[in-house]
Every structure is written in structure tokens, then in C-alpha cells.
Design an enzyme around this catalytic site. Structure first.
Site, PDB file in Angstrom:
ATOM      1  N   GLU A   1     -59.114  24.710  39.746  1.00  0.00           N
ATOM      2  CA  GLU A   1     -58.436  23.989  38.951  1.00  0.00           C
ATOM      3  C   GLU A   1     -59.203  23.913  37.560  1.00  0.00           C
ATOM      4  O   GLU A   1     -60.234  23.239  37.980  1.00  0.00           O
ATOM      5  CB  GLU A   1     -57.459  22.818  39.736  1.00  0.00           C
TER       6      GLU A   1
ATOM      7  N   HIS B   1     -49.653  16.587  30.765  1.00  0.00           N
ATOM      8  CA  HIS B   1     -49.496  17.491  31.394  1.00  0.00           C
ATOM      9  C   HIS B   1     -49.114  18.319  30.934  1.00  0.00           C
ATOM     10  O   HIS B   1     -48.168  18.038  29.872  1.00  0.00           O
ATOM     11  CB  HIS B   1     -48.868  17.327  33.037  1.00  0.00           C
TER      12      HIS B   1
ATOM     13  N   ARG C   1     -58.125  18.660  31.083  1.00  0.00           N
ATOM     14  CA  ARG C   1     -56.411  18.887  30.834  1.00  0.00           C
ATOM     15  C   ARG C   1     -56.001  18.227  29.695  1.00  0.00           C
ATOM     16  O   ARG C   1     -54.940  18.378  28.319  1.00  0.00           O
ATOM     17  CB  ARG C   1     -55.141  17.716  31.628  1.00  0.00           C
TER      18      ARG C   1
ATOM     19  N   HIS D   1     -47.545  12.512  32.189  1.00  0.00           N
ATOM     20  CA  HIS D   1     -48.197  12.599  33.760  1.00  0.00           C
ATOM     21  C   HIS D   1     -48.797  11.231  34.312  1.00  0.00           C
ATOM     22  O   HIS D   1     -48.056  11.669  35.834  1.00  0.00           O
ATOM     23  CB  HIS D   1     -49.036  13.847  33.909  1.00  0.00           C
TER      24      HIS D   1
ATOM     25  N   ARG E   1     -58.501  12.227  33.664  1.00  0.00           N
ATOM     26  CA  ARG E   1     -57.821  12.785  35.073  1.00  0.00           C
ATOM     27  C   ARG E   1     -58.333  13.935  35.466  1.00  0.00           C
ATOM     28  O   ARG E   1     -57.725  15.328  34.723  1.00  0.00           O
ATOM     29  CB  ARG E   1     -56.753  12.389  36.064  1.00  0.00           C
TER      30      ARG E   1
END
Length: 498
Positions: free
Chosen positions: A110, A221, A265, A325, A360
Site C-alpha cells: 500500500e 481518503h 494519502r 476517513h 496515517r
């Protein structure tokens, strides 16, 4: 000792089961039904450096870098060093992580991870698998479970938490209270969070006098299905090779960051929002190169939902947009979940452990719940004092919208009528992906012009909690004058050029 745990996601369930195993008398309270929270919706997986060529040190470095250097190294070390035991405990609880042909746990990649290290279950149904397994284990424990109990406040005596009070006035005493109530996604018009994420634990902690930190860092997100009903499309899809394209079909992330779609992100979400605004239409997530078989096998939940909505993503790119998110900040804790108020612990998204910094790292959220949920349970009887310097008290909320700042201008006129939808629009427009000084000052003024609803119903209690957390978030954002991670300020120079 008597322990009350509020919240039934991975953090609350882990804390409850571990505390029960240690011999505590545990009562688990959930606002709705068991399984209603965010955990069951999590698609990606659990990060952990358990494969060849990886190490906790690399995982820690990725976590710190994704957080824009704002993370707490001590907390990050506790997180990554605890990953192996946390994943092993989940396996022991019955979580059937996907395996390779050799029987090893499969590892996905990811964004912002330097190695494939994401353990997943059911392809993209990791959260559901974890929730199911932990709830099954809960039924064989001695934990007392009470559903549909909305906790209004912590009971305090002599500056110590001694229990809770529910919104119907019932009081329950305890030696320790652990808040695991999740985030506050419902502050925003567009969110991936379920309806119950109304910042209840943070509001309870604020009223109890606990220290709060880093609320200004809200993660959006970048790839949520555009349309009336949001549906998250996991970052693991981009990790598998999907790319983002603009209206002309151009892969625009190549110009935004060296890691393109696998950038942190906050970087990807802002780039998606800017490109969508420039072309007045959503950007597209193109997974067609992966093929129908791979998409159905690796991402069965997403595949089924998109097809239910009439989208064949093996043949056509999917329109996506950012949505609120995850909350990186929250109730400030040490690495064992202790807050600044004796008798009160916090774990999971409602806590600010320091591991996430300003943004995060993907799939560290389930890991945080598992690691720190267990640590909190194990610290309940410890006489150790927190090895943590609590943040200074937040600056007073300024009803004038912050006009004492040099060069600040008057805030816009305020609307006295409060509603949740008005709050969500204000937060989305002024405290969303891109923020401005004047916009944040106007937001602070409006938030304090509103009167909290009378707590005559569960919805009114939620609205009051959202308003309290919104005020704290806006104040924290206004106090941070430089861009950092998810807190992105549009400078006056750029505003003039826009």
C-alpha cells in the site's frame, strides 16, 4: 478490578478480551449493536514487518515519513515492535489471513510502504474477518456486554474518573474506564465512516478535563466512489497496480510525487481534489489493467459492490473523490493508553498515541487498535506513571474568530441556526483538504455562535458532541500556522494566483 470499556471495534474488543484474560471484571458498552463501528468496514489489512527483507525499523521509518515527521518515535517503536504479537493474537483468535501457496501470510503493498507488509483476509474484507473473530471470542469470555448504551460523560471525583453516566442518567462505577469510541467522520459532509462516528469519546474526555492533541490532522481518503452514497475503494487497489487518470486519460500523479499513486494519502487526496476542481468532474481510478479475474479474487467486496451499482471496473475506470476517513489526533495518551486524567484510558482512533503524526500510514489503524488495546489492558493495574509529557492546554477558543492574530480581518457574519448538515458543510468547506487563514477564522466564529442542541435524544447528544469536537478541531487548526501533513494551508500568494 472493575473495568468499563466503551466501544466495540478492534481496540475496544482487544482491550476487553485481554483485560478479561488477566482476571479483571470487564463491562463492554457499545452505543449501537456489536459490529456497528468502523472495524468491520476496513478493507486494506494490518501492517506488520513479518516478511523477508522487511524489519520493524523499516516499518517505523515509513510510519514516521508518512506522518511528515510529526510522529512520536517512542509510540511508533511500540507499534511496530508489537506487530508480530498482535497479528499472532489475531490468528489465534480465528482470523483467517490470506495465505500464499507455501502457507505463509500473503503480503500486500500500500501507499508509502517501502515493502509489501499488509496482512489481509478475504481479499478486501480484513476488518469484517477481524470483527467476526473477536466477537466470536467475546461470546466465550466472561466479559459483560451491554449494547445500545450511549455513554454521555465520565464520572469524576477528586480529579479522577470513577465511572460513566449514560444519556438516560444511569451511572456505573468502575476502577478504570477505557474509551475506544472511534473517530469523528460525521463532522464532514463526505465521509467513509459509518453514522455512529460522532466524536463521542473525545467530547467525553474534553468534558472530563483530559488533554487533547493533534485534532487538526484529519485524513481524507483519496479514492472513494463518487456519487450520492460513498463507498471506499481500498488503497490496496493502487498497491496492486491501479492508476489515477484525469478527464483526458492522463496519469496525473506522475507529476505530483515520485511515488505517484503510492505517495502518502494526504498528497494523493489533495492532488485528486485539485485535478477534479480544475476539470469540474471527478478523476478516475483505472484498474482495468489488472483484469476481471484478479479484481474479483483479490478484491471481492469492492468488485461485488461496484457491479451491484452497475460498474464493471475491469472494463471501465471508476470515478473517485476524496472523503473524510480518519482522525490522527484525539485524546492524548502515553504508550499504554493512559490519559492525563487518572482512571481514564483511551485506545484506537479516539486516542492520540502519536504513532500517526500528521498523516496515517495505510493499514496502521487496525494495528494500532490491536497493539495499544492489549497494552492498555496490561497497564490497568500498573502503578507506573505515564512516560509522556502531556500537551499544554489548547488555546482558548476565540469567539471573535481569531482577530487578535496580526493582520487578521473580521470574521464573516454568523448564522445562529445550528444543524448537523450546516456543521458538516462548514467543516468540509473551511477545515477540509485545503484550508485558509480567513476560512478557519470564520469557522471558529461560526462554531462558537452556534448553541449546542439540548440533549433530549441520542441524535441531539451526538450533535452536541460533534459541535464540541468541531470547536476543538478548528481551534487546533487555527493555532497551527504552517502546513504539515494533512493540515494544508493555502498561502495568500497562491490565493492571489488562483
Amino acid at each position: 478490578m472493575n473495568v468499563i470499556i466503551v466501544g466495540g471495534g478492534i481496540a475496544g474488543l482487544t482491550a476487553a478480551l485481554r483485560a478479561d484474560a488477566l482476571g479483571h471484571r470487564v463491562t463492554l458498552l457499545v452505543k449501537g449493536a456489536l459490529g456497528d463501528g468502523c472495524t468491520a468496514h476496513a478493507q486494506g489489512g494490518v501492517a506488520g514487518a513479518y516478511g523477508p527483507g522487511d524489519s520493524p525499523a523499516l516499518h517505523a521509518l515509513d510510519t514516521l515519513q508518512a506522518g511528515d515527521g510529526h510522529g512520536d518515535p517512542l509510540a511508533i517503536t511500540a507499534l511496530v515492535d508489537g506487530a508480530h504479537a498482535a497479528i499472532a493474537a489475531l490468528v489465534d483468535a480465528g482470523v483467517a489471513f490470506d495465505r500464499t501457496a507455501d502457507g505463509d501470510i500473503a503480503r500486500g503493498l500500500e501507499a508509502a510502504h517501502s515493502r509489501p507488509r499488509i496482512a489481509h483476509a478475504g481479499g478486501d474484507a480484513t476488518g469484517a474477518a477481524i470483527s467476526t473473530a473477536l466477537l466470536s471470542r467475546l461470546r466465550t469470555s466472561t466479559v459483560r456486554v451491554r449494547e445500545h448504551v450511549f455513554v454521555a460523560d465520565a464520572l469524576t471525583c477528586a480529579d479522577r474518573v470513577i465511572g460513566i453516566r449514560s444519556i438516560d442518567g444511569a451511572e456505573v462505577r468502575a476502577d478504570a474506564v477505557v474509551l475506544a469510541t472511534g473517530g469523528a467522520g460525521q463532522l464532514y459532509t463526505h465521509t467513509t465512516n459509518p453514522a455512529g462516528t460522532t466524536g463521542d469519546g473525545i467530547a467525553i474526555a474534553v468534558r472530563a478535563g483530559a488533554a487533547i492533541a493533534d485534532l487538526e490532522f484529519v485524513q481524507f481518503h483519496p479514492t472513494v466512489l463518487a456519487g450520492a452514497k460513498p463507498f471506499l475503494i481500498s488503497e490496496a487497489v493502487r498497491g496492486a497496480g491501479a492508476v489515477l487518470r484525469d478527464a483526458t486519460g492522463r496519469r496525473f500523479m506522475l507529476d505530483e510525487h515520485p511515488d505517484a499513486e503510492l505517495a502518502p494519502r494526504d498528497v494523493v487526496a489533495r492532488a485528486v481534489a485539485r485535478r477534479a476542481a480544475a476539470q469540474a468532474a471527478p478523476v478516475a481510478l483505472d484498474a482495468t489493467g489488472l483484469g476481471a479475474t484478479v479484481l474479483a479474487d483479490r478484491f471481492p467486496t469492492i468488485d461485488a459492490e461496484l457491479r451491484r451499482r452497475g460498474i464493471d471496473w475491469s472494463r471501465h475506470p471508476v470515478p473517485v473523490t476524496p472523503a473524510a476517513h480518519y482522525l490522527m489526533g484525539g485524546i492524548a495518551t502515553d504508550i499504554d493508553g493512559r490519559t492525563s486524567v487518572p482512571g481514564l484510558w483511551a485506545v484506537g482512533e479516539t486516542a492520540r498515541t502519536g504513532v500517526h503524526g500528521a498523516n496515517r500510514l495505510a493499514s496502521n489503524s487496525l494495528l494500532e487498535g490491536a497493539v495499544f488495546g492489549a497494552r492498555a489492558a496490561e497497564s490497568l493495574t500498573s502503578s507506573a506513571t505515564p512516560s509522556f509529557r502531556w500537551p499544554e492546554a489548547s488555546p482558548p477558543h476565540r469567539r471573535d474568530g481569531g482577530r487578535d492574530r496580526p493582520g487578521a480581518t473580521s470574521a464573516a457574519p454568523t448564522d445562529p441556526s445550528f444543524s448537523r448538515s450546516a456543521l458538516q458543510r462548514l467543516m468540509w468547506n473551511q477545515l477540509g483538504l485545503i484550508r485558509t487563514d480567513h476560512g478557519m477564522r470564520d469557522a471558529v466564529a461560526q462554531l462558537h455562535a452556534w448553541t449546542a442542541p439540548s440533549p433530549t435524544s441520542p441524535t441531539a447528544h451526538e450533535d452536541a458532541n460533534l459541535l464540541a469536537v468541531g470547536r476543538a478541531l478548528a481551534s487546533a487548526a487555527l493555532s497551527r500556522t504552517d502546513s504539515l501533513g494533512a493540515h494544508s494551508l493555502l498561502s495568500p500568494a497562491l490565493m492571489g494566483a488562483a
